[in-house]
Write an enzyme that holds these catalytic residues in place. Structure first.
Site, PDB file in Angstrom:
ATOM      1  N   LYS A  12       0.841  -1.198   0.000  1.00  0.00           N
ATOM      2  CA  LYS A  12       0.000   0.000   0.000  1.00  0.00           C
ATOM      3  C   LYS A  12       0.883   1.258   0.000  1.00  0.00           C
ATOM      4  CE  LYS A  12      -3.766  -2.135   2.743  1.00  0.00           C
ATOM      5  NZ  LYS A  12      -4.462  -2.016   4.044  1.00  0.00           N
ATOM      6  N   TYR A  52     -11.983  -2.528  -3.025  1.00  0.00           N
ATOM      7  CA  TYR A  52     -12.699  -2.565  -1.740  1.00  0.00           C
ATOM      8  C   TYR A  52     -14.196  -2.532  -2.045  1.00  0.00           C
ATOM      9  CZ  TYR A  52      -8.281  -1.854   0.700  1.00  0.00           C
ATOM     10  OH  TYR A  52      -7.021  -2.005   1.196  1.00  0.00           O
ATOM     11  N   ARG A 116      -1.215 -14.661   4.462  1.00  0.00           N
ATOM     12  CA  ARG A 116      -1.866 -13.945   5.577  1.00  0.00           C
ATOM     13  C   ARG A 116      -1.069 -14.143   6.875  1.00  0.00           C
ATOM     14  NH1 ARG A 116      -6.102 -10.284   4.685  1.00  0.00           N
ATOM     15  NH2 ARG A 116      -6.567 -10.616   6.872  1.00  0.00           N
ATOM     16  N   THR A 122      -4.599  -7.471  11.248  1.00  0.00           N
ATOM     17  CA  THR A 122      -4.954  -6.208  10.589  1.00  0.00           C
ATOM     18  C   THR A 122      -4.305  -4.996  11.256  1.00  0.00           C
ATOM     19  OG1 THR A 122      -7.058  -7.156   9.884  1.00  0.00           O
ATOM     20  CG2 THR A 122      -6.918  -4.745   9.925  1.00  0.00           C
ATOM     21  N   ARG A 133       3.442  -6.774   9.261  1.00  0.00           N
ATOM     22  CA  ARG A 133       2.760  -5.669   9.954  1.00  0.00           C
ATOM     23  C   ARG A 133       3.323  -5.449  11.359  1.00  0.00           C
ATOM     24  NH1 ARG A 133      -3.387  -7.215   7.898  1.00  0.00           N
ATOM     25  NH2 ARG A 133      -3.361  -5.985   5.974  1.00  0.00           N
ATOM     26  N   ASN A 153      -1.258  -0.319   7.446  1.00  0.00           N
ATOM     27  CA  ASN A 153      -0.643  -1.601   7.789  1.00  0.00           C
ATOM     28  C   ASN A 153       0.163  -2.175   6.627  1.00  0.00           C
ATOM     29  OD1 ASN A 153      -2.771  -2.213   6.175  1.00  0.00           O
ATOM     30  ND2 ASN A 153      -3.972  -3.243   7.760  1.00  0.00           N
ATOM     31  N   HIS A 156      -1.910  -5.120   1.583  1.00  0.00           N
ATOM     32  CA  HIS A 156      -3.173  -5.843   1.429  1.00  0.00           C
ATOM     33  C   HIS A 156      -2.828  -7.252   0.992  1.00  0.00           C
ATOM     34  CE1 HIS A 156      -7.103  -7.169   0.098  1.00  0.00           C
ATOM     35  NE2 HIS A 156      -6.468  -7.654  -0.957  1.00  0.00           N
ATOM     36  N   GLU A 167      -9.646 -10.528  -7.087  1.00  0.00           N
ATOM     37  CA  GLU A 167      -8.698  -9.406  -6.997  1.00  0.00           C
ATOM     38  C   GLU A 167      -7.583  -9.512  -8.046  1.00  0.00           C
ATOM     39  OE1 GLU A 167      -9.383  -8.650  -2.201  1.00  0.00           O
ATOM     40  OE2 GLU A 167      -7.493  -9.512  -2.875  1.00  0.00           O
TER      41      GLU A 167
HETATM   42  P1  GDP Z   1      -7.135  -6.980   6.275  1.00  0.00           P
HETATM   43  O1  GDP Z   1      -7.694  -8.054   5.398  1.00  0.00           O
HETATM   44  O2  GDP Z   1      -6.325  -7.518   7.430  1.00  0.00           O
HETATM   45  O3  GDP Z   1      -6.361  -5.934   5.493  1.00  0.00           O
HETATM   46  O4  GDP Z   1      -8.351  -6.215   6.959  1.00  0.00           O
HETATM   47  P2  GDP Z   1      -9.842  -5.909   6.442  1.00  0.00           P
HETATM   48  O5  GDP Z   1     -10.119  -6.547   5.122  1.00  0.00           O
HETATM   49  O6  GDP Z   1     -10.753  -6.215   7.568  1.00  0.00           O
HETATM   50  O7  GDP Z   1      -9.827  -4.308   6.279  1.00  0.00           O
HETATM   51  C1  GDP Z   1      -9.228  -3.719   5.157  1.00  0.00           C
HETATM   52  C2  GDP Z   1      -8.397  -2.552   5.619  1.00  0.00           C
HETATM   53  O8  GDP Z   1      -9.230  -1.568   6.240  1.00  0.00           O
HETATM   54  C3  GDP Z   1      -7.346  -2.857   6.669  1.00  0.00           C
HETATM   55  O9  GDP Z   1      -6.159  -3.385   6.146  1.00  0.00           O
HETATM   56  C4  GDP Z   1      -7.130  -1.494   7.311  1.00  0.00           C
HETATM   57  O10 GDP Z   1      -6.276  -0.686   6.501  1.00  0.00           O
HETATM   58  C5  GDP Z   1      -8.529  -0.892   7.273  1.00  0.00           C
HETATM   59  N1  GDP Z   1      -9.301  -1.116   8.509  1.00  0.00           N
HETATM   60  C6  GDP Z   1      -9.900  -2.276   8.868  1.00  0.00           C
HETATM   61  N2  GDP Z   1     -10.551  -2.141  10.032  1.00  0.00           N
HETATM   62  C7  GDP Z   1     -10.396  -0.857  10.423  1.00  0.00           C
HETATM   63  C8  GDP Z   1     -10.854  -0.083  11.566  1.00  0.00           C
HETATM   64  O11 GDP Z   1     -11.546  -0.569  12.443  1.00  0.00           O
HETATM   65  N3  GDP Z   1     -10.486   1.217  11.641  1.00  0.00           N
HETATM   66  C9  GDP Z   1      -9.733   1.801  10.673  1.00  0.00           C
HETATM   67  N4  GDP Z   1      -9.430   3.095  10.834  1.00  0.00           N
HETATM   68  N5  GDP Z   1      -9.271   1.117   9.592  1.00  0.00           N
HETATM   69  C10 GDP Z   1      -9.598  -0.196   9.451  1.00  0.00           C
HETATM   70 MG    MG Z   2      -9.241  -8.063   3.964  1.00  0.00          MG
END
Ligand code: GDP
Ligand code: MG
Length: 192
Positions: A12, A52, A116, A122, A133, A153, A156, A167
């Site tokens: 990212k 997204y 992962r 996350t 991360r 973080n 992705h 994707e």
């Molecule tokens: P990932 O698969 O671990 O990347 O997480 P998700 O698919 O749940 O969320 C996508 C992205 O959204 C994450 O990598 C974070 O950058 C962001 N994100 C997810 N949950 C939160 C949250 O509760 N607060 C904020 N500010 N950002 C979030």
């Molecule tokens: Mg995700």
């Protein structure tokens, strides 16, 4: 046991801006996963929005995760998961188009799950040391929400096999993906 899988990784904008492309890529290469496509891309809002995608399950899961993080900090949350999820999605789209990302496709046995594991949880604040991360950031839900931005973080990585295929097709054409052999594959995948 799953056969060879493919998965998508994006470094990212924060990872690219911090000069971590090489370090991050080497984490995956050294474990044996094979890079079958790679490029730098400057996403527009359409691509970021398709990445997204406003999938109801995803909105609910992300919203729920955010709600739990708020509640753990003692904050009362009146908003529904979907509403919180939509807000995070808007922030994510802005973040992804901010500057170029590096996209690559990895192939290997259990690639989705294994990537992962290497990426970590996350929130970098919760991610174990040794994960990307956990090693390269200490960002947290609290810090991100205070600044009304997504958690930075670095990476992705697709969460499921079907998510990965969707994707990969979004970021790469078939011609941009290559079939080739790593030398260690002869040991890993030989017939018994
Ligand atoms: P990932 O698969 O671990 O990347 O997480 P998700 O698919 O749940 O969320 C996508 C992205 O959204 C994450 O990598 C974070 O950058 C962001 N994100 C997810 N949950 C939160 C949250 O509760 N607060 C904020 N500010 N950002 C979030
Ligand atoms: Mg995700």
């Amino acid at each position: 046991m799953s056969a060879k899988e493919r998965t998508l990784v994006l470094i990212k904008p924060d990872g690219v801006q911090r000069g971590l492309i090489g370090d991050i890529l080497s984490r995956f290469e050294r474990c044996g996963l094979k890079v079958i496509g790679m490029k730098m891309a400057y996403a527009d809002e359409k691509l970021a929005g398709d990445h997204y995608i406003a999938d109801e399950d995803w909105l609910d899961t992300v919203g729920e995760k955010a709600r739990k993080a708020y509640e753990q900090r003692g904050a009362k949350v009146e908003r529904k998961n979907r509403e919180i999820g939509l807000e995070i999605r808007e922030q994510l789209i802005k973040y992804l188009v901010m500057s170029p990302v590096v996209a690559f496709v990895l192939e290997g046995h259990n690639a989705v799950k294994h990537v992962r594991k290497i990426v970590g949880a996350t929130s970098p604040g919760d991610a174990a040391p040794g994960t990307i991360r956990g090693d390269y950031s200490f960002d947290s839900y609290a810090l991100a929400d205070k600044s009304k931005r997504p958690i930075q973080n670095l990476i992705h990585a697709s969460g499921e096999v079907d998510e990965a295929e969707r994707e990969i097709n979004l970021w790469f054409t078939d011609k941009e993906l290559h079939s080739w052999q790593r030398t260690d594959e002869a040991l890993l995948y030989r017939k018994g």
